[in-house]
Design a protein around this motif. Structure first.
Motif, short mmCIF file in Angstrom:
data_model
loop_
_atom_site.label_atom_id
_atom_site.label_comp_id
_atom_site.label_asym_id
_atom_site.label_seq_id
_atom_site.Cartn_x
_atom_site.Cartn_y
_atom_site.Cartn_z
N SER A 138 -4.49 4.14 -10.03
CA SER A 138 -4.51 3.49 -8.73
C SER A 138 -4.77 1.99 -8.88
N LEU A 139 -4.05 1.21 -8.13
CA LEU A 139 -4.29 -0.24 -8.03
C LEU A 139 -4.64 -0.56 -6.59
N ASP A 140 -5.27 -1.68 -6.41
CA ASP A 140 -5.59 -2.18 -5.08
C ASP A 140 -4.50 -3.17 -4.67
N ALA A 141 -4.15 -3.18 -3.39
CA ALA A 141 -3.12 -4.10 -2.90
C ALA A 141 -3.50 -5.55 -3.18
N LEU A 142 -4.79 -5.87 -3.11
CA LEU A 142 -5.22 -7.25 -3.41
C LEU A 142 -5.00 -7.61 -4.87
N ASP A 143 -5.10 -6.62 -5.76
CA ASP A 143 -4.80 -6.89 -7.17
C ASP A 143 -3.34 -7.28 -7.33
N VAL A 144 -2.46 -6.56 -6.62
CA VAL A 144 -1.04 -6.89 -6.68
C VAL A 144 -0.80 -8.28 -6.10
N GLN A 169 0.82 -1.20 0.00
CA GLN A 169 0.00 0.00 0.00
C GLN A 169 0.86 1.26 0.00
N THR A 170 1.99 1.22 0.66
CA THR A 170 2.92 2.35 0.64
C THR A 170 3.34 2.67 -0.79
N MET A 171 3.70 1.64 -1.54
CA MET A 171 4.11 1.82 -2.92
C MET A 171 2.93 2.34 -3.75
N LEU A 172 1.75 1.80 -3.54
CA LEU A 172 0.57 2.21 -4.31
C LEU A 172 0.15 3.64 -3.96
N ASP A 173 0.26 4.01 -2.70
CA ASP A 173 -0.07 5.38 -2.28
C ASP A 173 0.86 6.39 -2.92
N ARG A 174 2.14 6.05 -3.01
CA ARG A 174 3.09 6.96 -3.66
C ARG A 174 2.71 7.17 -5.12
N ALA A 175 2.31 6.08 -5.79
CA ALA A 175 1.91 6.20 -7.19
C ALA A 175 0.68 7.10 -7.31
#
Length: 189
Positions: free
Chosen positions: A150-156, A137-143
């Protein structure tokens, strides 16, 4: 030197004991699998007393979770390349290196085993997965802050992590750079 200064000394006896116990667990899981050893065997292999292990970790499950989380945090830091695609490619390569390394399969087996070891194991497994999700989520929030899609952590987890874990756990094929790039590219589509 007073007692408080002694207990805070990095790299002291406490750090050596922790490292020895962690390595003993990883080695034993690699040799025998989960459930194939006891706290006493961990302690003997690490060169410490059983009471040291129980005092610090409380139970074998707590110790296994600590080993897993420590390895996760130490080996898979969240990259910050400046864009999500670069971050995901770098992260996939880091995770692949981690889980195919000498202790990788043992750590994955620890995580899987926690799921089947009753309510306490489920709680500990959830702690592990929660930590992995927080990292992602840290990585996704930065993006998102950079204005990227935006992506969801569950998608990753579903489209990047799970296929890598399955390949390693079942020996279903190598984690080549081309394979990893394909996973990331499909996730970003």
């Amino acid at each position: 030197m007073d007692e408080q200064q002694r207990t805070r000394r990095p790299g002291g006896r406490s750090a050596r004991v922790g490292a020895a116990v962690h390595q003993a667990v990883t080695d034993l899981v690699g040799e025998r699998g989960y459930g194939g050893f006891t706290v006493s065997e961990v302690a003997a292999r690490a060169g410490v007393a059983d009471t040291t292990v129980y005092r610090r970790w409380g139970s074998l499950e707590e110790l296994l979770t600590d080993v897993t989380l420590t390895r996760l945090n130490a080996r898979s830091p969240m990259p910050d390349t400046g864009d999500l695609a670069g971050d995901l490619h770098t992260y996939a390569a880091q995770v692949a290196q981690e889980i195919t390394g000498p202790d990788g399969l043992a750590v994955l087996r620890l995580t899987v085993t926690l799921s089947g070891s009753g309510p306490e194991g489920m709680r500990l497994r959830d702690d592990f997965l929660g930590e992995r999700a927080r990292q992602m989520q840290t990585m996704l929030d930065r993006a998102r802050e950079r204005g990227e899609r935006s992506l969801d952590a569950l998608d990753v987890l579903d489209h990047l992590m799970a296929p890598m874990y399955i390949r390693v756990l079942f020996g279903a094929g190598p984690l080549t750079p081309e394979y990893l790039d394909g996973l990331v590219d499909r996730l970003l589509r």
